[in-house]
Design a protein around this motif. Structure first.
Motif, mmCIF file in Angstrom:
data_model
loop_
_atom_site.group_PDB
_atom_site.id
_atom_site.type_symbol
_atom_site.label_atom_id
_atom_site.label_comp_id
_atom_site.label_asym_id
_atom_site.label_seq_id
_atom_site.Cartn_x
_atom_site.Cartn_y
_atom_site.Cartn_z
ATOM 1 N N GLU A 94 -1.781 -3.793 -3.704
ATOM 2 C CA GLU A 94 -2.571 -4.396 -5.110
ATOM 3 C C GLU A 94 -1.645 -4.483 -6.292
ATOM 4 O OE1 GLU A 94 -5.103 -1.204 -6.876
ATOM 5 O OE2 GLU A 94 -4.504 -0.157 -5.064
ATOM 6 N N ASN A 96 -5.701 -7.541 -8.637
ATOM 7 C CA ASN A 96 -6.547 -7.707 -7.533
ATOM 8 C C ASN A 96 -5.942 -6.739 -6.537
ATOM 9 O OD1 ASN A 96 -7.578 -10.809 -7.859
ATOM 10 N ND2 ASN A 96 -5.425 -11.026 -8.517
ATOM 11 N N LEU A 97 -6.854 -6.628 -5.430
ATOM 12 C CA LEU A 97 -6.672 -5.628 -4.388
ATOM 13 C C LEU A 97 -6.382 -6.669 -3.098
ATOM 14 C CD1 LEU A 97 -7.021 -2.565 -3.802
ATOM 15 C CD2 LEU A 97 -9.359 -3.381 -2.732
ATOM 16 N N LYS A 152 -10.314 -6.728 -9.278
ATOM 17 C CA LYS A 152 -10.635 -5.451 -9.559
ATOM 18 C C LYS A 152 -11.467 -5.307 -10.862
ATOM 19 C CE LYS A 152 -6.647 -3.682 -9.316
ATOM 20 N NZ LYS A 152 -5.459 -2.485 -9.229
ATOM 21 N N GLU A 188 -14.337 -0.821 -1.181
ATOM 22 C CA GLU A 188 -14.159 0.260 -2.218
ATOM 23 C C GLU A 188 -14.111 1.586 -1.445
ATOM 24 O OE1 GLU A 188 -13.729 2.398 -5.568
ATOM 25 O OE2 GLU A 188 -13.303 0.279 -5.152
ATOM 26 N N ARG A 234 -5.126 4.039 -1.569
ATOM 27 C CA ARG A 234 -4.770 3.525 -2.754
ATOM 28 C C ARG A 234 -4.007 4.454 -3.569
ATOM 29 N NH1 ARG A 234 -9.260 1.368 -6.338
ATOM 30 N NH2 ARG A 234 -7.635 0.465 -7.436
ATOM 31 N N ALA A 251 -8.827 1.406 -12.033
ATOM 32 C CA ALA A 251 -9.654 0.470 -11.769
ATOM 33 C C ALA A 251 -10.396 0.630 -10.287
ATOM 34 C CB ALA A 251 -8.952 -1.151 -11.797
ATOM 35 N N LYS A 252 -11.538 -0.160 -9.985
ATOM 36 C CA LYS A 252 -12.155 -0.036 -8.780
ATOM 37 C C LYS A 252 -12.501 -1.628 -8.422
ATOM 38 C CE LYS A 252 -16.672 0.200 -10.926
ATOM 39 N NZ LYS A 252 -17.877 0.907 -11.101
ATOM 40 N N VAL A 253 -12.984 -1.641 -7.234
ATOM 41 C CA VAL A 253 -13.454 -2.975 -6.709
ATOM 42 C C VAL A 253 -14.471 -3.328 -7.523
ATOM 43 C CG1 VAL A 253 -14.413 -4.369 -4.811
ATOM 44 C CG2 VAL A 253 -12.623 -2.729 -4.091
ATOM 45 N N ASP A 254 -14.389 -4.935 -7.965
ATOM 46 C CA ASP A 254 -15.428 -5.210 -8.846
ATOM 47 C C ASP A 254 -16.505 -5.690 -7.905
ATOM 48 O OD1 ASP A 254 -17.091 -6.701 -10.557
ATOM 49 O OD2 ASP A 254 -15.472 -8.118 -11.489
#
Length: 464
Positions: free
Chosen positions: A18, A22-23, A43, A116, A123, A131-134
């Motif tokens: 990442e 972005n992931l 993210k 997520e 991660r 941050a996390k997945v959007d």
């Protein structure tokens, strides 16, 4: 009927790495639609309770910057904006043969929530905190996995790939660089930034890598750069075998990133590099160097980077013209000589200001992107392929290779102030450390030299 990835589909995607935005996931399933693909998922900062619900994903001023690209400014999707930026802006600069625009795939909220939960433990902790997945996005970008070759006649042949972050390949010479920051005209940005990172504890050793070597056009200097990246990879150098990471980090940090040591790497590339044990890694690094030299792929990247004609110390004034705010830089300088020099930038037209900042943002993308080079042995009697060839003389082997630029993210106008402040912090830290009584020992103990070796060649010339 268009496919929408659901909760069960998350099991087929594995964490690859990442960046800040972005992931990246790699496909590990059997669907022909996704084999050989990676997915980039947006993210969202944890500091926001939820993503913005505005219909426009670009600010009013960003729309002004990119107003000549109608499709880009009219889009209401962050993912589509990013894809269109690559297609309309970066692809013409870097060449269509080296840029993969990708395509979008629809994803459900359940899919994103499952991703997520699945990748959280893989991660880096500080990335998870930031941050996390959007999960409010409804699509993700699907691109070819450039660490492998498409399956075909040679699908049994192993593949080895290297990902490099070249960084800025020239020394700025803008007349808008303040005299107090004159060191920027002789020391690379990368070298100075290393000192700041060391001071902040982000790294434990200064890298000997010099981007001027990589962009020099000299086979010897390119090889020197590749060896330096290998010795201290930080987050600038990774090696993959058949798409699996075998050397370097996951993109989560800048230090302690070696997943395998040199001995394990020697074992990992056995069969790919036909050399005796202990010589395979050196031969592979020579292969990478020869390919960069032969392909000339960095020439176009350097041209894109040199769109930054004025340096951030000049471009920041054009930024304040665009946002119609009093220039804070001029305010802090007072009525000195340089303040008067900057007045010329505040008297230019809006169109001129837009071009300066637009070029600066494109150059910044070019300075931050990565280069992915993949190799596979070329078999005797092979009827041919669309890929280029390179010969590794030390092992008498011929390889097919392909080269792609990745991570061509669009830079928002609002980051201009951040870029200026970071630039000043980098230069200030470097000059302070250099002036300290223990400056020489500080640089020596960190594993790096006090100054970068600057040799005259085309990469050092000022952009015209």
């Amino acid at each position: 009927m268009e496919v929408v990835l659901g909760e069960k589909d998350a099991a087929d995607w594995i964490y690859r790495g990442e960046g800040a935005v972005n992931l990246v996931l790699a496909y590990n399933g059997s669907s022909p639609d996704f084999v050989g693909k990676v997915m980039r998922i947006q993210k969202a900062p944890r500091s926001r309770s939820q993503c913005t619900t505005d219909t426009s994903v670009l600010s009013m001023f960003d729309c002004l910057i990119w107003k000549d690209t109608n499709e880009l400014v009219s889009s209401t999707s962050k993912e589509v904006v990013g894809q269109l930026f690559v297609f309309y802006v970066m692809r013409p600069l870097l060449g269509s043969e080296h840029v993969d625009v990708g395509m979008h795939v629809l994803v459900s909220r359940k899919f994103l929530e499952s991703i997520e939960n699945k990748v959280r433990c893989q991660r880096p902790a500080w990335r998870v905190d930031a941050a996390k997945v959007d999960t409010l996005c409804d699509s993700a970008l699907l691109i070819s996995d450039h660490s492998v070759f498409p399956r075909g006649a040679l699908k049994e042949s192993p593949c080895i790939s290297v990902e490099i972050k070249p960084k800025c390949g020239f020394i700025p010479c803008s007349r808008f660089i303040a005299e107090g920051n004159a060191v920027k005209r002789s020391i690379t940005r990368f070298r100075m930034h290393q000192v700041l990172k060391l001071h902040q504890g982000e790294i434990s050793q200064i890298s000997e890598y010099d981007p001027l070597d990589l962009f020099s056009g000299s086979s010897e200097r390119i090889h020197k750069a590749i060896k330096a990246l290998f010795v201290t990879p930080q987050n600038n150098f990774r090696i993959f075998r058949n798409g699996s990471l075998i050397f370097g980090g996951l993109g989560g940090g800048t230090d302690n990133t070696n997943f395998v040591g040199s001995e394990a790497l020697e074992d990992s590339i056995e069969g790919l590099i036909q050399a005796d044990y202990g010589l395979r890694t050196a031969s592979f690094l020579q292969l990478v160097s020869e390919t960069i030299f032969k392909s000339g792929v960095l020439d176009r990247l350097l041209e894109a980077q040199k769109l930054d004609l004025l340096d951030i110390e000049g471009a920041i004034h054009a930024y304040y013209n665009i946002v119609s705010q009093p220039c804070k830089v001029c305010r802090d300088l007072g009525d000195g000589e340089f303040s008067r020099i900057y007045l010329s930038l505040h008297s230019i037209s809006l169109e001129e200001s837009l071009k300066i900042v637009r070029d600066y943002l494109m150059a910044t993308t070019a300075k931050d992107c990565s280069l992915m080079i993949s190799f596979r042995p070329r078999e005797n009697g092979d009827p041919g392929s669309p890929h280029s060839n390179v010969c590794l003389e030390s092992t008498n082997q011929s390889f097919e290779y392909k080269v792609y630029f990745i991570d061509l993210d669009m830079k928002p106008l609002e980051k201009m102030v951040y870029y200026y402040e970071l630039d000043q912090k980098i230069v200030s830290c470097y000059t302070q450390m250099e002036k300290m009584d223990n400056g020489p020992s500080y640089f020596a103990n960190s594993g790096g030299s006090k100054t970068a070796e600057i040799q005259p060649d085309s990469s050092d010339e000022c952009p015209q």
